[in-house]
Design a protein around this motif. Sequence first.
Motif, PDB file in Angstrom:
ATOM      1  N   HIS A 103      -1.158  -3.037   2.790  1.00 26.47           N
ATOM      2  CA  HIS A 103      -0.658  -4.253   2.149  1.00 26.47           C
ATOM      3  C   HIS A 103       0.187  -3.873   0.932  1.00 26.47           C
ATOM      4  O   HIS A 103      -0.102  -2.906   0.214  1.00 26.47           O
ATOM      5  CB  HIS A 103      -1.831  -5.133   1.723  1.00 26.47           C
ATOM      6  N   ALA A 104       1.245  -4.641   0.687  1.00 26.84           N
ATOM      7  CA  ALA A 104       2.189  -4.315  -0.385  1.00 26.84           C
ATOM      8  C   ALA A 104       1.503  -4.211  -1.746  1.00 26.84           C
ATOM      9  O   ALA A 104       1.879  -3.378  -2.584  1.00 26.84           O
ATOM     10  CB  ALA A 104       3.299  -5.363  -0.430  1.00 26.84           C
ATOM     11  N   LEU A 105       0.480  -5.038  -1.992  1.00 25.64           N
ATOM     12  CA  LEU A 105      -0.183  -5.018  -3.297  1.00 25.64           C
ATOM     13  C   LEU A 105      -1.042  -3.782  -3.507  1.00 25.64           C
ATOM     14  O   LEU A 105      -1.397  -3.460  -4.649  1.00 25.64           O
ATOM     15  CB  LEU A 105      -1.048  -6.281  -3.459  1.00 25.64           C
ATOM     16  N   LEU A 106      -1.390  -3.081  -2.430  1.00 27.69           N
ATOM     17  CA  LEU A 106      -2.232  -1.900  -2.557  1.00 27.69           C
ATOM     18  C   LEU A 106      -1.433  -0.624  -2.772  1.00 27.69           C
ATOM     19  O   LEU A 106      -2.004   0.418  -3.097  1.00 27.69           O
ATOM     20  CB  LEU A 106      -3.116  -1.746  -1.309  1.00 27.69           C
ATOM     21  N   LYS A 107      -0.120  -0.708  -2.599  1.00 27.51           N
ATOM     22  CA  LYS A 107       0.709   0.477  -2.786  1.00 27.51           C
ATOM     23  C   LYS A 107       0.750   0.849  -4.268  1.00 27.51           C
ATOM     24  O   LYS A 107       1.003   0.018  -5.123  1.00 27.51           O
ATOM     25  CB  LYS A 107       2.123   0.217  -2.272  1.00 27.51           C
ATOM     26  N   GLY A 108       0.492   2.091  -4.534  1.00 25.30           N
ATOM     27  CA  GLY A 108       0.514   2.558  -5.914  1.00 25.30           C
ATOM     28  C   GLY A 108      -0.795   2.382  -6.649  1.00 25.30           C
ATOM     29  O   GLY A 108      -0.940   2.859  -7.777  1.00 25.30           O
ATOM     30  N   VAL A 109      -1.765   1.689  -6.041  1.00 27.56           N
ATOM     31  CA  VAL A 109      -3.068   1.524  -6.678  1.00 27.56           C
ATOM     32  C   VAL A 109      -3.869   2.809  -6.502  1.00 27.56           C
ATOM     33  O   VAL A 109      -4.011   3.315  -5.374  1.00 27.56           O
ATOM     34  CB  VAL A 109      -3.828   0.331  -6.063  1.00 27.56           C
TER      35      VAL A 109
END
Length: 794
Positions: A615-621
């Motif tokens: 999911h886009a929001l999990l990228k970089g987390v």
Amino acid sequence: MRSAILAFVLGVWGLQQMPRLPDPVWAFMGILPAVVWWILTRREVSCLSCRRALVLVLAAGAGFFFAAGMAMHRLADDLPQDWEGREIRLVGVVASLPRLQERGERFLFDVETIETPQATVPHRISIARFATGFRAPVPENNFKSSYHPGERWRLTVKLKRPHGSYNPDGFDFEAWALERDIRATGYIRHEATSTRLDALVWRPGYLVERARERVRDHFRRVLGDAPYTGVLLALAIGDDGGIAAKDWQTFLRTGVNHLMSISGLHVTMVASLAFGLVYALWRRVERLALRLPARKAAALAGVLAAGGYALVAGYAVPTQRTFYMLAVIAVALWSGRAVSMSHVLCWALLAVVLIDPWAVLAPGFWLSFGAVGLLVYAGSARLRRPHWLHEAIHTQWVVTLGLLPLLLALFQQVSVVSPLANAFAIPVISLVVTPLALLGAIVPVDALLLAAHAVMAGCMVMLEWCADLPVAVWQQHAPPAWTVLAGFGGVLWLLLPRGFPLRWLGAIALLPMFLIVPEPPGAGELRATVLDVGQGLAVVLQTEHHAMLYDTGPRYSEEADSGNRVILPFLRAAGIGRLDGLVLTHDDNDHTGGAASVLQGVAVDWLASPLPAGHALLKGVQRALPCFAGQAWQWDGVRFEMLHPLYGSYADTDLKDNDRGCVLRVATSHGVLLLPADIERMSELQLLERNPEAVAADVIVVPHHGSKTSSTPDFVSHVAPRVAVFTVGYRNRFRHPRPEVVQRYVDAGSRILRSDLDGAVLIEFDRKGISLSRWRSSRPRYWQDRVAENNGAG
């Protein structure tokens, strides 16, 4: 006179802090007898200090009651609650430049005739037109405005009273609307029946807006999709709606945002050019010079040019301040009187507040007048004019240091690289980009705009480099009011003339702003803040040494969301510079819409959610994990436990997102908080079957905003909360909360709180028990909309 003007402005400011408007009778009981007494006894009062003190009191009272009278008049022009959400037929004029939005356009509309029988509508409203269906996104390149400034239209609209979210250290939409005399907002209905009655109404304000529209259309035709078209439009006509969010972030981090709209510096530049041109030509025509001195003619030309530019630029506070200052200087020149800059500044200050008493609520008011006032103060003791380079450095030092207390109080952040960024941005933008943009708006030569854009692009390279520096911005908590006053006193002490003894002591007065931090909850205590994000959810949880965020509210538009408009300002003001955890309960806009801004604006240790991998929001987390029943941890004596969903539910691809929401129970020795996301009947039943005692709580944030699909009678009776908080948007289209759901909690003995009526809700679980604070009640202001309990959608 200067002291009296400052007292008058102080009285105006004092009125804007009032929870209710005073009764007009107080003006007659207090101010008028004092004026009469002063007139009768002024010659008998021998004490000069007493006479001055009385003058100041009278001036402050005059300012207070002047602002009260203006407020009463404006508030009287409102939309009755009975007419909210009902179709109304109007005839009026498009009064502003339509602003392109993600879903269409919005403009001001001056109402001339109300054709619906018995309807009452304010004289000025804000109207949205949704271009392709209700709330459907509109591609900017394909969008063509159907409405133009100065056109007279017959429209059918649905309206509501100005009502915005209300949070600690957040933007106050209702105050903003009152200042701009917007007394209702709404949207066009049945657009096919809308009729244009006149192509142009010939009034000065409408003509100015039509001219601004033509400039905007010209810029867009020449520059097309060029990245900094919005910046050039902001510099030329004050229309900053086209500046991209990432560019605004760069300007804020580098402290050059004051240059990206029409600033006082730009108005002064236009006035100076007009003055120089007229002076050079006038003095060479003998007959003109004999009839009127060239300096007077040039001063008049400069003021007229500044006034015209200020009008085309939207007449914001910085442009008003500069125009009035130039006007005072021109009047002094024509009358042959010498006038000090402090007198000029005070008269400009008075003019601004007389025309717009609500200007004192705008940060730009204090920053604009504060910056000029500091420069006047710091330069008042000069014996000779310094070298231009030394003066430029000194000016930047004065503004950077002098505005530090104000910037920390208003925004809780200061650009550290501002002196460096402004050193090259001010000359490039003010002396190259802005003149080229203005010439390009007047002269039909495309090369001028293309050149302005090329120079701006080069400037942006340097600004982005400065913004990317790790130390670009200092951020901290909101300092207490007394520390801001002490800091301002320290600034004045530091800016005393060179050679004044012990100037360094001023730095000590600045320290409390940095050292006095907000007091966190004690061990075993919990502070929960249910933020008012409209139709959505965002809850900040704080323990003694930890903080987490439960959901991030909705995304409002392409540029704005709950993260950058509500959550980050709150976290910054509360002194929360890092989140130990972030829970995104499920993938709905009203819960994850602000997540991207939050993740970009603050460090997050871990993120728990049911979002799928990739999911886009999990990228970089750095650490992303699923939420599931059985997860538990303890922070500072407070226990956090995830009650739902079951881990095995992730294999069920048919399960609704709402029923996979992360349900969190937070238990302290002083009470229990339950956060059930948007779960519905099935999930509530599963929770009761697994562990009915676990859902019992003292405070609940009601599931699914009070939807009829949630809060079943069994669930409510098992939770049995003392307090039920509904997070809903004002007049939301889902008609949340449902009356029958509210009644269930009332029957269970719960105290009902609603974000649309109460604003943010602050809940303390401490040794005193459970204490509640409703932000609309804790910080009331007279302009706040007192809505009724029944606020259905419309």
